[in-house]
Design a protein around this motif. Structure first.
Motif, PDB file in Angstrom:
ATOM      1  N   MET A  50       0.837  -1.184   0.000  1.00  0.00           N
ATOM      2  CA  MET A  50       0.000   0.000   0.000  1.00  0.00           C
ATOM      3  C   MET A  50       0.880   1.244   0.000  1.00  0.00           C
ATOM      4  O   MET A  50       2.083   1.155  -0.067  1.00  0.00           O
ATOM      5  N   VAL A  51       0.246   2.382   0.161  1.00  0.00           N
ATOM      6  CA  VAL A  51       0.987   3.635   0.170  1.00  0.00           C
ATOM      7  C   VAL A  51       0.573   4.493   1.359  1.00  0.00           C
ATOM      8  O   VAL A  51      -0.476   4.299   1.953  1.00  0.00           O
ATOM      9  N   GLN A  52       1.429   5.434   1.640  1.00  0.00           N
ATOM     10  CA  GLN A  52       1.129   6.457   2.617  1.00  0.00           C
ATOM     11  C   GLN A  52       1.286   7.794   1.920  1.00  0.00           C
ATOM     12  O   GLN A  52       2.016   7.898   0.928  1.00  0.00           O
ATOM     13  N   SER A  53       0.599   8.793   2.418  1.00  0.00           N
ATOM     14  CA  SER A  53       0.655  10.079   1.733  1.00  0.00           C
ATOM     15  C   SER A  53       0.540  11.246   2.695  1.00  0.00           C
ATOM     16  O   SER A  53       0.146  11.091   3.848  1.00  0.00           O
ATOM     17  N   VAL A  54       0.902  12.409   2.169  1.00  0.00           N
ATOM     18  CA  VAL A  54       0.691  13.695   2.820  1.00  0.00           C
ATOM     19  C   VAL A  54      -0.263  14.439   1.901  1.00  0.00           C
ATOM     20  O   VAL A  54      -0.033  14.522   0.687  1.00  0.00           O
ATOM     21  N   GLU A  55      -1.346  14.972   2.473  1.00  0.00           N
ATOM     22  CA  GLU A  55      -2.403  15.562   1.661  1.00  0.00           C
ATOM     23  C   GLU A  55      -2.825  16.924   2.190  1.00  0.00           C
ATOM     24  O   GLU A  55      -2.806  17.157   3.411  1.00  0.00           O
ATOM     25  N   LEU A  56      -3.202  17.787   1.273  1.00  0.00           N
ATOM     26  CA  LEU A  56      -3.743  19.098   1.622  1.00  0.00           C
ATOM     27  C   LEU A  56      -5.258  18.993   1.608  1.00  0.00           C
ATOM     28  O   LEU A  56      -5.835  18.442   0.663  1.00  0.00           O
ATOM     29  N   VAL A  57      -5.909  19.511   2.653  1.00  0.00           N
ATOM     30  CA  VAL A  57      -7.365  19.468   2.711  1.00  0.00           C
ATOM     31  C   VAL A  57      -7.933  20.853   2.418  1.00  0.00           C
ATOM     32  O   VAL A  57      -7.290  21.875   2.645  1.00  0.00           O
ATOM     33  N   LEU A  58      -9.144  20.844   1.892  1.00  0.00           N
ATOM     34  CA  LEU A  58      -9.773  22.055   1.371  1.00  0.00           C
ATOM     35  C   LEU A  58     -10.808  22.620   2.337  1.00  0.00           C
ATOM     36  O   LEU A  58     -11.320  21.916   3.208  1.00  0.00           O
ATOM     37  N   ASP A  59     -11.142  23.884   2.118  1.00  0.00           N
ATOM     38  CA  ASP A  59     -12.183  24.539   2.910  1.00  0.00           C
ATOM     39  C   ASP A  59     -13.537  23.874   2.650  1.00  0.00           C
ATOM     40  O   ASP A  59     -13.705  23.126   1.690  1.00  0.00           O
ATOM     41  N   ASP A  60     -14.499  24.164   3.513  1.00  0.00           N
ATOM     42  CA  ASP A  60     -15.812  23.521   3.441  1.00  0.00           C
ATOM     43  C   ASP A  60     -16.511  23.745   2.098  1.00  0.00           C
ATOM     44  O   ASP A  60     -17.120  22.822   1.547  1.00  0.00           O
ATOM     45  N   ALA A  61     -16.456  24.962   1.569  1.00  0.00           N
ATOM     46  CA  ALA A  61     -17.154  25.257   0.310  1.00  0.00           C
ATOM     47  C   ALA A  61     -16.537  24.476  -0.854  1.00  0.00           C
ATOM     48  O   ALA A  61     -17.262  23.914  -1.680  1.00  0.00           O
ATOM     49  N   ALA A  62     -15.220  24.428  -0.925  1.00  0.00           N
ATOM     50  CA  ALA A  62     -14.555  23.683  -2.005  1.00  0.00           C
ATOM     51  C   ALA A  62     -14.817  22.190  -1.847  1.00  0.00           C
ATOM     52  O   ALA A  62     -15.067  21.485  -2.835  1.00  0.00           O
TER      53      ALA A  62
ATOM     54  N   GLY B 242     -13.892  26.689 -13.154  1.00  0.00           N
ATOM     55  CA  GLY B 242     -12.896  26.753 -12.092  1.00  0.00           C
ATOM     56  C   GLY B 242     -13.430  27.594 -10.947  1.00  0.00           C
ATOM     57  O   GLY B 242     -14.310  28.439 -11.138  1.00  0.00           O
ATOM     58  N   SER B 243     -12.920  27.341  -9.765  1.00  0.00           N
ATOM     59  CA  SER B 243     -13.419  28.083  -8.617  1.00  0.00           C
ATOM     60  C   SER B 243     -12.302  28.311  -7.606  1.00  0.00           C
ATOM     61  O   SER B 243     -11.332  27.551  -7.550  1.00  0.00           O
ATOM     62  N   ALA B 244     -12.477  29.346  -6.828  1.00  0.00           N
ATOM     63  CA  ALA B 244     -11.522  29.644  -5.766  1.00  0.00           C
ATOM     64  C   ALA B 244     -11.725  28.652  -4.633  1.00  0.00           C
ATOM     65  O   ALA B 244     -12.832  28.174  -4.390  1.00  0.00           O
ATOM     66  N   ALA B 245     -10.640  28.331  -3.954  1.00  0.00           N
ATOM     67  CA  ALA B 245     -10.680  27.430  -2.807  1.00  0.00           C
ATOM     68  C   ALA B 245      -9.543  27.837  -1.875  1.00  0.00           C
ATOM     69  O   ALA B 245      -8.696  28.660  -2.235  1.00  0.00           O
ATOM     70  N   THR B 246      -9.532  27.232  -0.701  1.00  0.00           N
ATOM     71  CA  THR B 246      -8.458  27.476   0.253  1.00  0.00           C
ATOM     72  C   THR B 246      -8.005  26.153   0.833  1.00  0.00           C
ATOM     73  O   THR B 246      -8.835  25.331   1.242  1.00  0.00           O
ATOM     74  N   VAL B 247      -6.693  25.951   0.852  1.00  0.00           N
ATOM     75  CA  VAL B 247      -6.123  24.817   1.574  1.00  0.00           C
ATOM     76  C   VAL B 247      -6.136  25.215   3.047  1.00  0.00           C
ATOM     77  O   VAL B 247      -5.566  26.237   3.418  1.00  0.00           O
ATOM     78  N   VAL B 248      -6.824  24.418   3.863  1.00  0.00           N
ATOM     79  CA  VAL B 248      -6.984  24.782   5.277  1.00  0.00           C
ATOM     80  C   VAL B 248      -6.179  23.889   6.220  1.00  0.00           C
ATOM     81  O   VAL B 248      -6.156  24.138   7.428  1.00  0.00           O
ATOM     82  N   GLY B 249      -5.536  22.860   5.691  1.00  0.00           N
ATOM     83  CA  GLY B 249      -4.764  21.998   6.572  1.00  0.00           C
ATOM     84  C   GLY B 249      -3.979  20.951   5.811  1.00  0.00           C
ATOM     85  O   GLY B 249      -4.114  20.809   4.591  1.00  0.00           O
ATOM     86  N   ILE B 250      -3.152  20.248   6.559  1.00  0.00           N
ATOM     87  CA  ILE B 250      -2.343  19.159   6.012  1.00  0.00           C
ATOM     88  C   ILE B 250      -2.629  17.930   6.868  1.00  0.00           C
ATOM     89  O   ILE B 250      -2.667  18.020   8.100  1.00  0.00           O
ATOM     90  N   ARG B 251      -2.832  16.806   6.226  1.00  0.00           N
ATOM     91  CA  ARG B 251      -3.048  15.564   6.953  1.00  0.00           C
ATOM     92  C   ARG B 251      -2.136  14.477   6.410  1.00  0.00           C
ATOM     93  O   ARG B 251      -1.588  14.594   5.313  1.00  0.00           O
ATOM     94  N   ARG B 252      -1.999  13.430   7.184  1.00  0.00           N
ATOM     95  CA  ARG B 252      -1.294  12.219   6.748  1.00  0.00           C
ATOM     96  C   ARG B 252      -2.314  11.124   6.561  1.00  0.00           C
ATOM     97  O   ARG B 252      -3.300  11.047   7.309  1.00  0.00           O
ATOM     98  N   TRP B 253      -2.083  10.276   5.590  1.00  0.00           N
ATOM     99  CA  TRP B 253      -2.958   9.140   5.307  1.00  0.00           C
ATOM    100  C   TRP B 253      -2.096   7.889   5.266  1.00  0.00           C
ATOM    101  O   TRP B 253      -1.052   7.863   4.607  1.00  0.00           O
ATOM    102  N   ASP B 254      -2.512   6.869   5.995  1.00  0.00           N
ATOM    103  CA  ASP B 254      -1.853   5.567   5.986  1.00  0.00           C
ATOM    104  C   ASP B 254      -2.798   4.594   5.305  1.00  0.00           C
ATOM    105  O   ASP B 254      -3.821   4.188   5.877  1.00  0.00           O
ATOM    106  N   GLY B 255      -2.469   4.236   4.065  1.00  0.00           N
ATOM    107  CA  GLY B 255      -3.328   3.347   3.284  1.00  0.00           C
ATOM    108  C   GLY B 255      -3.360   1.923   3.795  1.00  0.00           C
ATOM    109  O   GLY B 255      -4.326   1.204   3.552  1.00  0.00           O
TER     110      GLY B 255
END
Length: 173
Positions: free
Chosen positions: A1-13, A144-157
């Motif tokens: 499997m894989v592990q990743s670092v991901e950027l999460v988006l604001d609620d509207a996006a 296309g639409s505006a969005a905001t990256v609101v955080g960073i998370r880790r994912w362990d697949g």
């Protein structure tokens, strides 16, 4: 499997991407499940060492304005439909910092390295060629639409768990 670092988006996006997933599902296209969270993957490896969570958490992070752009299709054998994220200097700098932190981890694909990375949000995986036009039609009218990256998370697949690295990166409904 894989592990990743991901950027999460604001609620509207996030809501907009989920709406697009529902449009694809209504058209018979396999899209992520409702418990999946829309995100931008910035690093992938076979294993991201736990000690790097501290390094990643120390990266300077503040909410980052981005723009969700047009549609792209990656791959030929198992095509993936994605919404491009328009690269900015700030987004590319954040990616470089994350990539440098995980660079020595095993199994980092060449496509995730600075200069080769294409920022995107996945809309549909394993897109059957006979359904490609249907999939594109289901979401092509979305602009296309505006969005905001609101955080960073880790994912362990392997364990199928996520955890926050920077503000807003945790579980979200």
């Amino acid at each position: 499997m894989v592990q990743s670092v991901e950027l999460v988006l604001d609620d509207a996006a996030e809501a907009e991407i989920r709406r697009q997933w529902r449009s694809l599902a209504a058209a018979g296209i396999h899209s992520p499940t409702p418990d999946h969270r829309p995100h931008i993957t910035v690093a992938v490896a076979r294993e991201i060492w736990p000690r790097l969570d501290r390094t990643l958490g120390a990266l300077p992070f503040r909410p980052l304005p981005i723009r969700l752009g047009g549609l792209l299709i990656f791959g030929a054998r198992h095509p993936i439909l994605v919404r491009m994220v328009v690269p900015t200097d700030e987004l590319l700098a954040l990616h470089r910092h994350v990539a440098a932190a995980v660079d020595a981890c095993p199994g980092v694909p060449a496509t995730m390295r600075p200069g080769a990375w294409t920022p995107h949000v996945t809309l549909a995986r394993r897109l059957r060629p006979d359904l490609m036009a249907t999939a594109v039609d289901a979401v092509a009218s979305d602009r296309g639409s505006a969005a905001t990256v609101v955080g960073i998370r880790r994912w362990d697949g392997d364990r199928r768990i996520e955890w926050p690295i920077a503000p807003g990166g945790g579980l979200h409904g």
